[in-house]
Design a protein around this motif. Structure first.
Motif, PDB file in Angstrom:
ATOM      1  N   GLU A 399       0.824  -1.213   0.000  1.00 27.11           N
ATOM      2  CA  GLU A 399       0.000   0.000   0.000  1.00 27.11           C
ATOM      3  C   GLU A 399       0.858   1.263   0.000  1.00 27.11           C
ATOM      4  O   GLU A 399       1.822   1.385   0.752  1.00 27.11           O
ATOM      5  CB  GLU A 399      -0.949  -0.003   1.205  1.00 27.11           C
ATOM      6  N   ASN A 400       0.480   2.183  -0.879  1.00 25.31           N
ATOM      7  CA  ASN A 400       1.206   3.459  -1.029  1.00 25.31           C
ATOM      8  C   ASN A 400       2.701   3.237  -1.244  1.00 25.31           C
ATOM      9  O   ASN A 400       3.547   3.917  -0.656  1.00 25.31           O
ATOM     10  CB  ASN A 400       0.980   4.356   0.195  1.00 25.31           C
ATOM     11  N   LYS A 401       2.988   2.245  -2.103  1.00 22.23           N
ATOM     12  CA  LYS A 401       4.380   1.939  -2.503  1.00 22.23           C
ATOM     13  C   LYS A 401       5.277   1.613  -1.300  1.00 22.23           C
ATOM     14  O   LYS A 401       6.445   2.013  -1.225  1.00 22.23           O
ATOM     15  CB  LYS A 401       4.979   3.107  -3.290  1.00 22.23           C
ATOM     16  N   GLY A 402       4.698   0.865  -0.371  1.00 25.02           N
ATOM     17  CA  GLY A 402       5.475   0.395   0.776  1.00 25.02           C
ATOM     18  C   GLY A 402       5.673   1.422   1.876  1.00 25.02           C
ATOM     19  O   GLY A 402       6.618   1.329   2.665  1.00 25.02           O
ATOM     20  N   GLU A 403       4.743   2.374   1.976  1.00 27.02           N
ATOM     21  CA  GLU A 403       4.879   3.440   2.964  1.00 27.02           C
ATOM     22  C   GLU A 403       5.001   2.901   4.388  1.00 27.02           C
ATOM     23  O   GLU A 403       5.826   3.374   5.189  1.00 27.02           O
ATOM     24  CB  GLU A 403       3.683   4.387   2.868  1.00 27.02           C
ATOM     25  N   LEU A 404       4.174   1.904   4.730  1.00 27.49           N
ATOM     26  CA  LEU A 404       4.214   1.373   6.094  1.00 27.49           C
ATOM     27  C   LEU A 404       5.528   0.650   6.372  1.00 27.49           C
ATOM     28  O   LEU A 404       6.063   0.729   7.489  1.00 27.49           O
ATOM     29  CB  LEU A 404       3.032   0.432   6.330  1.00 27.49           C
ATOM     30  N   CYS A 405       6.055  -0.060   5.384  1.00 24.38           N
ATOM     31  CA  CYS A 405       7.339  -0.744   5.583  1.00 24.38           C
ATOM     32  C   CYS A 405       8.470   0.256   5.755  1.00 24.38           C
ATOM     33  O   CYS A 405       9.396   0.032   6.547  1.00 24.38           O
ATOM     34  CB  CYS A 405       7.625  -1.672   4.399  1.00 24.38           C
ATOM     35  N   ARG A 406       8.422   1.325   5.006  1.00 27.25           N
ATOM     36  CA  ARG A 406       9.449   2.369   5.173  1.00 27.25           C
ATOM     37  C   ARG A 406       9.373   2.969   6.580  1.00 27.25           C
ATOM     38  O   ARG A 406      10.401   3.235   7.220  1.00 27.25           O
ATOM     39  CB  ARG A 406       9.261   3.468   4.127  1.00 27.25           C
ATOM     40  N   LYS A 407       8.154   3.190   7.036  1.00 24.98           N
ATOM     41  CA  LYS A 407       7.985   3.735   8.384  1.00 24.98           C
ATOM     42  C   LYS A 407       8.446   2.728   9.434  1.00 24.98           C
ATOM     43  O   LYS A 407       9.062   3.103  10.442  1.00 24.98           O
ATOM     44  CB  LYS A 407       6.511   4.095   8.619  1.00 24.98           C
ATOM     45  N   LEU A 408       8.186   1.438   9.189  1.00 25.78           N
ATOM     46  CA  LEU A 408       8.638   0.393  10.109  1.00 25.78           C
ATOM     47  C   LEU A 408      10.158   0.359  10.165  1.00 25.78           C
ATOM     48  O   LEU A 408      10.754   0.221  11.245  1.00 25.78           O
ATOM     49  CB  LEU A 408       8.083  -0.959   9.652  1.00 25.78           C
ATOM     50  N   ALA A 409      10.795   0.521   8.996  1.00 25.02           N
ATOM     51  CA  ALA A 409      12.263   0.557   8.958  1.00 25.02           C
ATOM     52  C   ALA A 409      12.793   1.772   9.717  1.00 25.02           C
ATOM     53  O   ALA A 409      13.814   1.695  10.416  1.00 25.02           O
ATOM     54  CB  ALA A 409      12.740   0.586   7.513  1.00 25.02           C
ATOM     55  N   GLU A 410      12.090   2.886   9.591  1.00 25.27           N
ATOM     56  CA  GLU A 410      12.485   4.102  10.315  1.00 25.27           C
ATOM     57  C   GLU A 410      12.395   3.884  11.820  1.00 25.27           C
ATOM     58  O   GLU A 410      13.286   4.286  12.576  1.00 25.27           O
ATOM     59  CB  GLU A 410      11.577   5.255   9.893  1.00 25.27           C
ATOM     60  N   ILE A 411      11.317   3.235  12.259  1.00 29.27           N
ATOM     61  CA  ILE A 411      11.148   2.955  13.692  1.00 29.27           C
ATOM     62  C   ILE A 411      12.254   2.037  14.193  1.00 29.27           C
ATOM     63  O   ILE A 411      12.862   2.268  15.240  1.00 29.27           O
ATOM     64  CB  ILE A 411       9.764   2.328  13.952  1.00 29.27           C
ATOM     65  N   LEU A 412      12.541   0.977  13.428  1.00 28.94           N
ATOM     66  CA  LEU A 412      13.570   0.025  13.836  1.00 28.94           C
ATOM     67  C   LEU A 412      14.967   0.632  13.774  1.00 28.94           C
ATOM     68  O   LEU A 412      15.900   0.111  14.390  1.00 28.94           O
ATOM     69  CB  LEU A 412      13.508  -1.222  12.945  1.00 28.94           C
ATOM     70  N   GLY A 413      15.114   1.737  13.054  1.00 25.35           N
ATOM     71  CA  GLY A 413      16.420   2.375  12.939  1.00 25.35           C
ATOM     72  C   GLY A 413      16.823   3.172  14.162  1.00 25.35           C
ATOM     73  O   GLY A 413      17.986   3.568  14.292  1.00 25.35           O
ATOM     74  N   LYS A 414      15.875   3.409  15.084  1.00 23.23           N
ATOM     75  CA  LYS A 414      16.197   4.133  16.314  1.00 23.23           C
ATOM     76  C   LYS A 414      16.632   3.150  17.400  1.00 23.23           C
ATOM     77  O   LYS A 414      16.306   1.963  17.326  1.00 23.23           O
ATOM     78  CB  LYS A 414      14.971   4.921  16.787  1.00 23.23           C
ATOM     79  N   ASP A 415      17.328   3.662  18.418  1.00 23.03           N
ATOM     80  CA  ASP A 415      17.834   2.725  19.444  1.00 23.03           C
ATOM     81  C   ASP A 415      16.793   2.409  20.529  1.00 23.03           C
ATOM     82  O   ASP A 415      16.881   1.377  21.175  1.00 23.03           O
ATOM     83  CB  ASP A 415      19.113   3.254  20.097  1.00 23.03           C
ATOM     84  N   TRP A 416      15.809   3.302  20.750  1.00 23.59           N
ATOM     85  CA  TRP A 416      14.739   3.069  21.738  1.00 23.59           C
ATOM     86  C   TRP A 416      15.309   2.603  23.079  1.00 23.59           C
ATOM     87  O   TRP A 416      14.824   1.643  23.680  1.00 23.59           O
ATOM     88  CB  TRP A 416      13.736   2.047  21.207  1.00 23.59           C
TER      89      TRP A 416
END
Length: 483
Positions: A399-416
């Motif tokens: 959906e939306n050219k993988g928008e949610l996956c890109r956002k998921l990758a962004e979330i996983l890219g932080k150290d939290w």
């Protein structure tokens, strides 16, 4: 409720008042002038009404005594080497501000109303030192009056407010509940205008974060599952939880109430603070837990009023957290209780209507999408629902050219670092995506998900390592199967 000043401060002030002062010795040493001593004696240890009449008869004289004027030093600058006199005059000044409104008005009109007190905040790094503590009390009273009297911030206020906030933050950062209570009451006295709240928010790392940690302590710590609270089922008695958690965790009801009051005042800037409160403190799950353990209607009223302010101004950002935090259930539970506070009931109705309206428009996929877009993952039901992933994994990827996956990758890219469960949830989601859509592995790799998942196999958190291992295992399983 809890409108009295902190007992610790009251005791300190009483002790200072009782100490004898060698005023004549100070005059002989030229620390004080005869004229200044005469002014002090005319208002010290006299009836309040007499004191009020004396000051009102010549308010400028006493303003100049406390703040200085026309090249003459203030009493605090003159007696800077006499800590006993400085302490005594700080207590007396606090009394005068309380007793003589005309003096308060005159002080804030002075060209430099805060100048004598700001250096006293730095006199000692010891949070229990009397002079900075007493100075902060006086400065809070004058600043709070000035902020309200002058809607537009002046250069003097702009300079003094962050310095006072920084000092107060040192009190809130201690483990002493008495000092923490002094801190939150002083914060509350100043958070009456937009500019004061914005400055508080600008300094939130030092001002707000320690207060949120106390609130989190009152709940027993971070929630690790959306349907379980601290090992107790969601249907448990609110009062039982209050007795077992707030008492055991050591947060007094007085301190809890005052911190909730500060956050409620801040929530009037909902549009400014909502997103940050979500990203930095996971505010909706935290406040939902606090509603569960709230032991009185007074604290519940503040909690609901804050939620109402935040959710009404940040529906897109904060509402996705409401359902996984089980806020609708908690509100329904509250509705069944015999509550009497009219403000509480009004906010409760507003929240129920707001949540119901949001829920009606949401599919399960919408809930998941909104949560990912919010940038903060929680163990909401879709994450562990295999049926959800069978039906929606392909949609999540495409959906939306993988928008949610890109956002998921962004979330996983932080150290939290302060919330590792976000990484564990993200890894779990990736495992389901690979399992349900093995032919899309290459596409997922392009989003950077595989690289990040493999890196997380070395994470310090055991749950993150386990979930990342499961995701990598799904990747390897399909890689072997395709050979």
């Amino acid at each position: 409720m809890f409108l009295n000043p902190p007992e610790y401060l009251v005791t300190l002030q009483s002790n200072v008042r009782a100490r004898p002062i060698s005023w004549e010795g100070a005059v002989r040493a030229k620390t004080l002038s005869e004229a200044d001593l005469k002014k002090i004696r005319s208002i010290d240890k006299v009836r309040k009404e007499q004191r009020k009449q004396t000051i009102e008869a010549d308010v400028q004289v006493y303003t100049d005594l406390l703040l200085g004027n026309d090249g003459n030093k203030s009493i605090f600058e003159s007696a800077v080497k006499r800590t006993d006199i400085v302490q005594y005059m700080l207590v007396l000044t606090g009394d005068l501000i309380d007793d003589v409104p005309a003096l308060s008005d005159s002080l804030v009109k002075h060209a430099h109303p805060f100048q004598p007190f700001l250096p006293l905040l730095k006199q000692s790094s010891n949070s229990e030192d009397p002079i900075p503590l007493l100075a902060s009390s006086v400065l809070t009273s004058i600043l709070a009056h000035a902020i309200v009297a002058q809607p537009k911030s002046t250069p003097e206020i702009h300079d003094a407010l962050p310095k006072l906030y920084s000092y107060i933050a040192t009190l809130s950062n201690t483990s002493d509940a008495d000092l923490q209570d002094i801190a939150v009451q002083e914060y509350s006295a100043m958070l009456r205008t937009v500019s004061a709240r914005k400055q508080f928010w600008d300094q939130r790392k030092e001002t707000l974060t320690p207060l949120v940690e106390v609130l989190r302590k009152a709940t027993g710590g971070k929630d690790s599952d959306s349907t379980v609270f601290n090992g107790t089922s969601a249907g448990s008695s609110i009062r039982t939880l209050a007795q077992s958690n707030i008492k055991v965790s050591g947060v007094s009801l007085r301190l809890l109430y005052h911190i909730l009051l500060v956050v409620w005042q801040l929530s009037f800037e909902g549009e400014l603070v909502g997103k940050g409160l979500d990203e930095e403190h996971d505010i909706i799950p935290l406040y939902t837990q606090l509603v569960r353990v709230s032991p009185t209607e007074k604290t519940t009223r503040l909690l609901l009023a804050t939620l109402n302010n935040l959710l009404s101004t940040n529906k897109a950002t904060l509402m996705p957290a409401a359902l996984p935090a089980r806020l609708p259930y908690i509100l329904t539970n509250l509705k069944s209780r015999n509550l009497t506070d009219p403000d509480l009931l009004e906010d409760l109705d507003n929240l129920v209507n707001m949540v119901e309206e949001y829920t009606k428009t949401q599919t399960t996929f919408d809930e998941y999408s909104s949560e990912v877009q919010s940038g903060h993952l929680r163990w909401s039901p879709p994450h562990k629902d295999q049926a959800f992933w069978r039906e929606n994994a392909l949609r999540v990827i495409e959906e939306n050219k993988g928008e949610l996956c890109r956002k998921l990758a962004e979330i996983l890219g932080k150290d939290w670092q302060n919330d590792k469960q976000v990484l564990a949830i993200g890894c779990s989601d990736v495992a389901y995506l690979v399992k349900e859509c093995p032919t899309k592995r290459q596409q997922l790799e392009k989003f950077g998900l595989k690289t990040r998942i493999m890196a997380l196999m070395q994470d310090e958190n055991e749950t993150v390592r386990w979930e990342s291992l499961r995701a990598v295992g799904e990747w390897l399983r399909y890689s072997f199967d395709s050979q």
